[in-house]
Write a protein that holds these residues in place. Structure first.
Motif, PDB file in Angstrom:
ATOM      1  N   VAL A   1      30.032  87.209 -90.850  1.00 60.48           N
ATOM      2  CA  VAL A   1      28.997  86.703 -89.945  1.00 60.48           C
ATOM      3  C   VAL A   1      27.683  87.424 -90.220  1.00 60.48           C
ATOM      4  N   ASP A   2      26.615  86.660 -90.421  1.00 57.15           N
ATOM      5  CA  ASP A   2      25.291  87.241 -90.676  1.00 57.15           C
ATOM      6  C   ASP A   2      24.438  87.191 -89.402  1.00 57.15           C
ATOM      7  N   VAL A   3      24.334  85.990 -88.805  1.00 58.27           N
ATOM      8  CA  VAL A   3      23.554  85.785 -87.577  1.00 58.27           C
ATOM      9  C   VAL A   3      24.313  84.806 -86.696  1.00 58.27           C
ATOM     10  N   THR A   4      24.231  84.989 -85.371  1.00 64.54           N
ATOM     11  CA  THR A   4      24.810  83.997 -84.451  1.00 64.54           C
ATOM     12  C   THR A   4      23.695  83.415 -83.580  1.00 64.54           C
ATOM     13  N   GLU A   5      23.777  82.112 -83.318  1.00 60.96           N
ATOM     14  CA  GLU A   5      22.828  81.438 -82.421  1.00 60.96           C
ATOM     15  C   GLU A   5      23.626  80.695 -81.356  1.00 60.96           C
ATOM     16  N   LEU A   6      23.546  81.164 -80.125  1.00 66.20           N
ATOM     17  CA  LEU A   6      24.247  80.504 -79.021  1.00 66.20           C
ATOM     18  C   LEU A   6      23.406  79.321 -78.540  1.00 66.20           C
TER      19      LEU A   6
ATOM     20  N   PHE B   1      25.997  78.324 -83.458  1.00 62.42           N
ATOM     21  CA  PHE B   1      25.710  78.224 -84.887  1.00 62.42           C
ATOM     22  C   PHE B   1      25.998  79.589 -85.506  1.00 62.42           C
ATOM     23  N   LEU B   2      26.913  79.625 -86.456  1.00 61.32           N
ATOM     24  CA  LEU B   2      27.197  80.861 -87.184  1.00 61.32           C
ATOM     25  C   LEU B   2      26.556  80.782 -88.564  1.00 61.32           C
ATOM     26  N   TYR B   3      25.674  81.731 -88.851  1.00 57.32           N
ATOM     27  CA  TYR B   3      25.121  81.859 -90.198  1.00 57.32           C
ATOM     28  C   TYR B   3      26.031  82.826 -90.935  1.00 57.32           C
ATOM     29  N   LEU B   4      26.680  82.329 -91.989  1.00 62.97           N
ATOM     30  CA  LEU B   4      27.799  83.039 -92.611  1.00 62.97           C
ATOM     31  C   LEU B   4      27.503  83.355 -94.073  1.00 62.97           C
ATOM     32  N   LEU B   5      28.280  84.307 -94.610  1.00 68.72           N
ATOM     33  CA  LEU B   5      28.200  84.657 -96.030  1.00 68.72           C
ATOM     34  C   LEU B   5      29.600  84.596 -96.626  1.00 68.72           C
ATOM     35  N   THR B   6      29.721  83.964 -97.799  1.00 74.21           N
ATOM     36  CA  THR B   6      30.998  83.952 -98.506  1.00 74.21           C
ATOM     37  C   THR B   6      31.245  85.338 -99.112  1.00 74.21           C
ATOM     38  N   ALA B   7      32.405  85.502 -99.728  1.00 74.72           N
ATOM     39  CA  ALA B   7      32.743  86.798-100.349  1.00 74.72           C
ATOM     40  C   ALA B   7      31.751  87.171-101.440  1.00 74.72           C
ATOM     41  N   ASP B   8      31.127  86.164-102.087  1.00 71.16           N
ATOM     42  CA  ASP B   8      30.110  86.467-103.113  1.00 71.16           C
ATOM     43  C   ASP B   8      28.689  86.256-102.570  1.00 71.16           C
ATOM     44  N   ASP B   9      28.548  86.409-101.234  1.00 74.66           N
ATOM     45  CA  ASP B   9      27.232  86.427-100.560  1.00 74.66           C
ATOM     46  C   ASP B   9      26.445  85.113-100.648  1.00 74.66           C
ATOM     47  N   LYS B  10      27.132  83.994-100.707  1.00 67.47           N
ATOM     48  CA  LYS B  10      26.449  82.687-100.626  1.00 67.47           C
ATOM     49  C   LYS B  10      26.325  82.314 -99.142  1.00 67.47           C
ATOM     50  N   PRO B  11      25.113  81.987 -98.663  1.00 67.35           N
ATOM     51  CA  PRO B  11      24.940  81.672 -97.243  1.00 67.35           C
ATOM     52  C   PRO B  11      25.384  80.241 -96.909  1.00 67.35           C
ATOM     53  N   PHE B  12      25.927  80.052 -95.722  1.00 66.38           N
ATOM     54  CA  PHE B  12      26.234  78.713 -95.208  1.00 66.38           C
ATOM     55  C   PHE B  12      26.296  78.766 -93.686  1.00 66.38           C
ATOM     56  N   ILE B  13      26.361  77.604 -93.045  1.00 66.57           N
ATOM     57  CA  ILE B  13      26.295  77.517 -91.577  1.00 66.57           C
ATOM     58  C   ILE B  13      27.530  76.806 -91.052  1.00 66.57           C
TER      59      ILE B  13
ATOM     60  N   ASP C   1      33.060  76.573 -81.692  1.00 62.02           N
ATOM     61  CA  ASP C   1      33.307  76.540 -80.255  1.00 62.02           C
ATOM     62  C   ASP C   1      32.556  77.689 -79.557  1.00 62.02           C
ATOM     63  N   PRO C   2      31.957  77.436 -78.373  1.00 64.65           N
ATOM     64  CA  PRO C   2      31.180  78.498 -77.696  1.00 64.65           C
ATOM     65  C   PRO C   2      32.033  79.659 -77.207  1.00 64.65           C
ATOM     66  N   ARG C   3      33.362  79.490 -77.208  1.00 60.50           N
ATOM     67  CA  ARG C   3      34.232  80.595 -76.773  1.00 60.50           C
ATOM     68  C   ARG C   3      34.459  81.636 -77.868  1.00 60.50           C
ATOM     69  N   VAL C   4      33.991  81.349 -79.065  1.00 64.18           N
ATOM     70  CA  VAL C   4      34.165  82.290 -80.182  1.00 64.18           C
ATOM     71  C   VAL C   4      33.337  83.550 -79.914  1.00 64.18           C
ATOM     72  N   LYS C   5      33.971  84.697 -80.024  1.00 67.68           N
ATOM     73  CA  LYS C   5      33.292  85.980 -79.787  1.00 67.68           C
ATOM     74  C   LYS C   5      33.245  86.763 -81.099  1.00 67.68           C
ATOM     75  N   VAL C   6      32.100  86.726 -81.766  1.00 65.29           N
ATOM     76  CA  VAL C   6      31.932  87.485 -83.010  1.00 65.29           C
ATOM     77  C   VAL C   6      30.557  88.140 -83.021  1.00 65.29           C
ATOM     78  N   GLU C   7      30.451  89.220 -83.766  1.00 61.37           N
ATOM     79  CA  GLU C   7      29.190  89.953 -83.910  1.00 61.37           C
ATOM     80  C   GLU C   7      28.765  89.930 -85.375  1.00 61.37           C
ATOM     81  N   PRO C   8      27.449  90.024 -85.638  1.00 63.94           N
ATOM     82  CA  PRO C   8      26.991  90.125 -87.029  1.00 63.94           C
ATOM     83  C   PRO C   8      27.684  91.286 -87.746  1.00 63.94           C
TER      84      PRO C   8
END
Length: 368
Positions: free
Chosen positions: A308-313, A319-331, A335-342
């Motif tokens: 997880v890079d950035v979260t937007e509630l 919206f989860l801004y994510l990074l793959t294992a080789d640092d490729k970004p994707f979105i 579900d709003p119940r997901v609890k994750v931190e950058p």
């Protein structure tokens, strides 16, 4: 009421081809939306139809009549501009009646038409006001009313909502859709906002660099984009794209994107297997990326892990801004119940039933 035909239409400004071989048949009573980024030729296409630009090549027909050399006032169209173009010294009533007065329409008929249009648009109480006394949304409705009173065969709209705030834009979108249903007339609408296009159009024409990329219903464009551009332009946030290779492992077809591998479900594998061993562009929409703990039932899932890079509630979703294992970004839209931190790792379930592959050289869709 009339159909509209663009028959191999070109528009050149010097060496620049603003509209390149445009071929579209717009049916009577259809709501067609031209959509695309700035400079794609959508407004030029509308202005060619309105007679505000001369055609370099080809023909435009309104109904069965070729209108290439017909003056704008005789084309039986009405245009609503982005800037509204209201006369500041005239009342709302006079603004709406102005075109009819120029045509020497009888006074009683002008009065009837203006009041009918004002009733449809809910602006009867504004008829004695000047434009400076109106809000942006009210000015917009006056501009639409001025078009309605002419009872044209075709309505043209050039980005009419771009000057409105977000809330008013949503309201006016719904009003225009209802207006189209009520008037039963051909609407041709230009916007750069694909949400406007998706919500209002019976068909959407996607343009890029003066070339028509695809024309279809909103759902077909969303489900079956012709190429990478259409896939990325339709949908918000836009589709995620990864350079990948299709490989076979233990009898299963897989997408190998370097930082992750996803199993292709059997039904899709049959369509994709001819491209085994080839490099492809793998496309997946953010709404088809789910948190593993809140996977909806009935999807054809394949799992992966991302950082997880950035979260937007957003309230109803995250919206989860994510990074793959080789640092490729994707979105991902989860579900709003997901609890994750950058910085945390998150388990994801990808709905492969809605995945796409494209040719990396031509960017054209494969196996659609």
């Amino acid at each position: 009421m009339a159909s509209v035909t663009y028959d191999h239409v070109y528009k050149r400004f010097g060496d620049v081809v603003a509209v390149n071989d445009l071929n579209i048949q717009i049916e009577d009573k259809e709501f067609l939306v031209f959509v695309g980024p700035s400079g794609c030729g959508k407004t030029t296409s509308l202005r060619l139809l309105a007679g505000l630009e001369e055609i370099s090549d080809g023909q435009i027909l309104i109904g069965d009549r070729v209108v290439n050399d017909v003056p704008p006032k005789d084309r039986d169209i009405a245009m609503v501009f982005q800037s509204y173009a209201l006369y500041p010294h005239m009342t709302v009533y006079d603004n709406m009646a102005f075109g009819l007065k120029l045509r020497k329409t009888p006074k009683s008929e002008i009065d009837t038409r203006v009041k009918e249009a004002a009733t449809i648009l809910d602006i009867e109480h504004l008829l004695d006001r000047k434009p400076k006394q109106l809000s942006g949304g009210q000015r917009q409705r006056v501009a639409v009313g001025r078009a309605i009173v002419r009872e044209p065969a075709v309505f043209l709209f050039d980005e009419p909502l771009s000057n409105l705030d977000a809330k008013l834009r949503v309201q006016t979108r719904a009003q225009l859709t209802k207006l189209h249903q009520r008037l039963q007339t051909t609407f041709i609408y230009v916007t750069h906002d694909q949400v406007e296009a998706m919500t209002m159009a019976s068909r959407i024409a996607v343009m890029k660099d003066g070339i028509l990329q695809q024309i279809d219903t909103p759902q077909q464009l969303y489900d079956h984009p012709n190429n990478v551009f259409v896939g990325g332009f339709i949908g918000s946030p836009s589709m995620n794209f990864f350079d990948a290779t299709l490989v076979e492992s233990d009898g299963k077809l897989e997408v190998n994107a370097g930082g992750f591998r996803l199993t292709v479900p059997d039904k899709k594998a049959d369509q994709w297997r001819p491209y085994k061993g080839q490099e492809v562009i793998f496309g997946i929409r953010p709404e088809d990326i789910h948190a593993k703990d809140f996977t909806p039932p009935g999807i054809l899932e394949s799992d992966m892990t991302a950082k997880v890079d950035v979260t937007e509630l957003m309230g109803n979703e995250i919206f989860l801004y994510l990074l793959t294992a080789d640092d490729k970004p994707f979105i991902g839209r989860v579900d709003p119940r997901v609890k994750v931190e950058p910085g945390q790792q998150v388990e994801l379930a990808i709905n492969m039933a809605n995945a796409h592959i494209f040719d990396p050289k031509t960017e054209v869709a494969l196996a659609e």
